[in-house]
Design an enzyme around this catalytic site. Structure first.
Site, mmCIF file in Angstrom:
data_model
loop_
_atom_site.group_PDB
_atom_site.id
_atom_site.type_symbol
_atom_site.label_atom_id
_atom_site.label_comp_id
_atom_site.label_asym_id
_atom_site.label_seq_id
_atom_site.Cartn_x
_atom_site.Cartn_y
_atom_site.Cartn_z
ATOM 1 N N ILE A 51 17.008 -8.045 6.148
ATOM 2 C CA ILE A 51 18.057 -6.589 6.548
ATOM 3 C C ILE A 51 18.609 -6.806 5.332
ATOM 4 C CG2 ILE A 51 19.047 -6.377 8.491
ATOM 5 C CD1 ILE A 51 16.782 -6.430 9.459
ATOM 6 N N THR B 52 0.580 -1.536 -0.026
ATOM 7 C CA THR B 52 0.474 -0.131 0.005
ATOM 8 C C THR B 52 1.144 1.208 -0.066
ATOM 9 O OG1 THR B 52 -0.328 -0.446 2.140
ATOM 10 C CG2 THR B 52 -1.928 -0.902 1.320
ATOM 11 N N ASN B 53 1.893 0.951 0.455
ATOM 12 C CA ASN B 53 3.074 2.696 0.897
ATOM 13 C C ASN B 53 3.577 2.389 -0.324
ATOM 14 O OD1 ASN B 53 3.009 4.250 3.471
ATOM 15 N ND2 ASN B 53 3.144 1.452 4.203
ATOM 16 N N HIS C 80 9.076 3.153 8.752
ATOM 17 C CA HIS C 80 8.756 2.403 9.743
ATOM 18 C C HIS C 80 7.732 2.470 10.570
ATOM 19 C CE1 HIS C 80 10.021 -0.440 13.257
ATOM 20 N NE2 HIS C 80 9.647 0.100 14.401
HETATM 21 C C1 GAR Z 1 4.009 -0.379 7.419
HETATM 22 O O1 GAR Z 1 3.270 -0.483 7.818
HETATM 23 C C2 GAR Z 1 5.294 -0.471 6.749
HETATM 24 O O2 GAR Z 1 5.807 1.128 7.938
HETATM 25 C C3 GAR Z 1 6.128 -1.361 7.999
HETATM 26 O O3 GAR Z 1 5.215 -2.509 6.993
HETATM 27 C C4 GAR Z 1 3.939 -1.969 6.503
HETATM 28 C C5 GAR Z 1 3.901 -2.481 5.161
HETATM 29 O O4 GAR Z 1 2.386 -1.979 4.788
HETATM 30 N N1 GAR Z 1 6.938 -1.803 8.169
HETATM 31 C C6 GAR Z 1 8.002 -2.291 9.069
HETATM 32 O O5 GAR Z 1 7.861 -3.043 9.663
HETATM 33 C C7 GAR Z 1 8.883 -2.456 8.258
HETATM 34 N N2 GAR Z 1 10.172 -2.757 9.692
HETATM 35 P P1 GAR Z 1 2.377 -2.165 3.010
HETATM 36 O O6 GAR Z 1 3.023 -3.623 2.610
HETATM 37 O O7 GAR Z 1 1.091 -2.395 3.073
HETATM 38 O O8 GAR Z 1 2.822 -0.531 2.290
#
Ligand code: GAR
Length: 189
Positions: free
Chosen positions: A86, A13-14, A103
């Site tokens: 990582i 989604t990001n 994050h």
């Molecule tokens: C997001 O909330 C991001 O901040 C988190 O995973 C999600 C991914 O969502 N990242 C972490 O936790 C990294 N440590 P998405 O795939 O729907 O964008």
């Protein structure tokens, strides 16, 4: 034109937010040259739908080396958008100030190994925090410890559920991510 590579592991989604911001010019003069994942995931489908080249490097010990080999030479910025592997020290040190991560908490709180996605929100709720938020930071070889680029908090309500916390977090991430990307592209370290 700045060339961006986005790394994903999940629903993306990001990534979608970044794609939309590049399309609308909210992130101006930028091009997503490639989306790379460490597993099959919906983020790849989002990229393909927008005609962005994709590649999967299966997660594992040699991920960083393989990534270095296939990274387009003209890459200006590597964005970790829900990316769960990582990157090793050698890789991070090869691209100082050119790798950023989002994050889902107010770093330095609730960061480090194992702190990703819902695990973060669950830990925040278990600690009865009054607020949480989102952070965009530079990636270094110390997990979640690189310099903070942008951070924004929100209040946690009485009886906040995991789902409502996640929703608030996404709204906050969607707001700060493009701003942080523009900041890094316009004022590199
Ligand atoms: C997001 O909330 C991001 O901040 C988190 O995973 C999600 C991914 O969502 N990242 C972490 O936790 C990294 N440590 P998405 O795939 O729907 O964008």
């Amino acid at each position: 034109m700045k060339n961006i590579v986005v790394l994903v592991s999940g629903s993306g989604t990001n990534l979608q937010r970044i794609i939309n911001c590049v399309d609308t010019g909210e992130i101006p003069d930028a091009n997503i040259s490639k989306v790379i994942a460490d597993r099959e995931c919906f983020g790849l489908e989002r990229a393909k739908k927008h005609g962005i080249p994709t590649q999967v490097i299966p997660r594992g010990k040699t991920f960083s080396e393989e990534l270095k080999e296939i990274l387009p030479e003209n890459t200006d910025l590597i964005i970790l958008a829900g990316f769960l592997s990582i990157l090793n020290k050698e890789f991070c040190e090869s691209f100082p100030g050119k790798i950023i991560n989002i994050h889902p908490a107010l770093l330095p709180k609730f960061g480090g190994k194992g702190m990703w996605g819902h695990h973060v929100h669950e830990a925040v709720l278990a600690a009865a925090e009054k607020e949480s938020g989102a952070t965009v930071h530079y990636v270094t070889s110390s997990i979640d410890e690189g310099e903070i680029i942008l951070q924004k908090s929100f209040e946690i309500s009485e009886g906040e559920s995991l789902e409502s916390l996640q929703k608030k977090n996404y709204e906050t991430e969607f707001e700060i991510f493009p701003k942080a990307i523009n900041k890094v592209l316009n004022f590199p370290l």
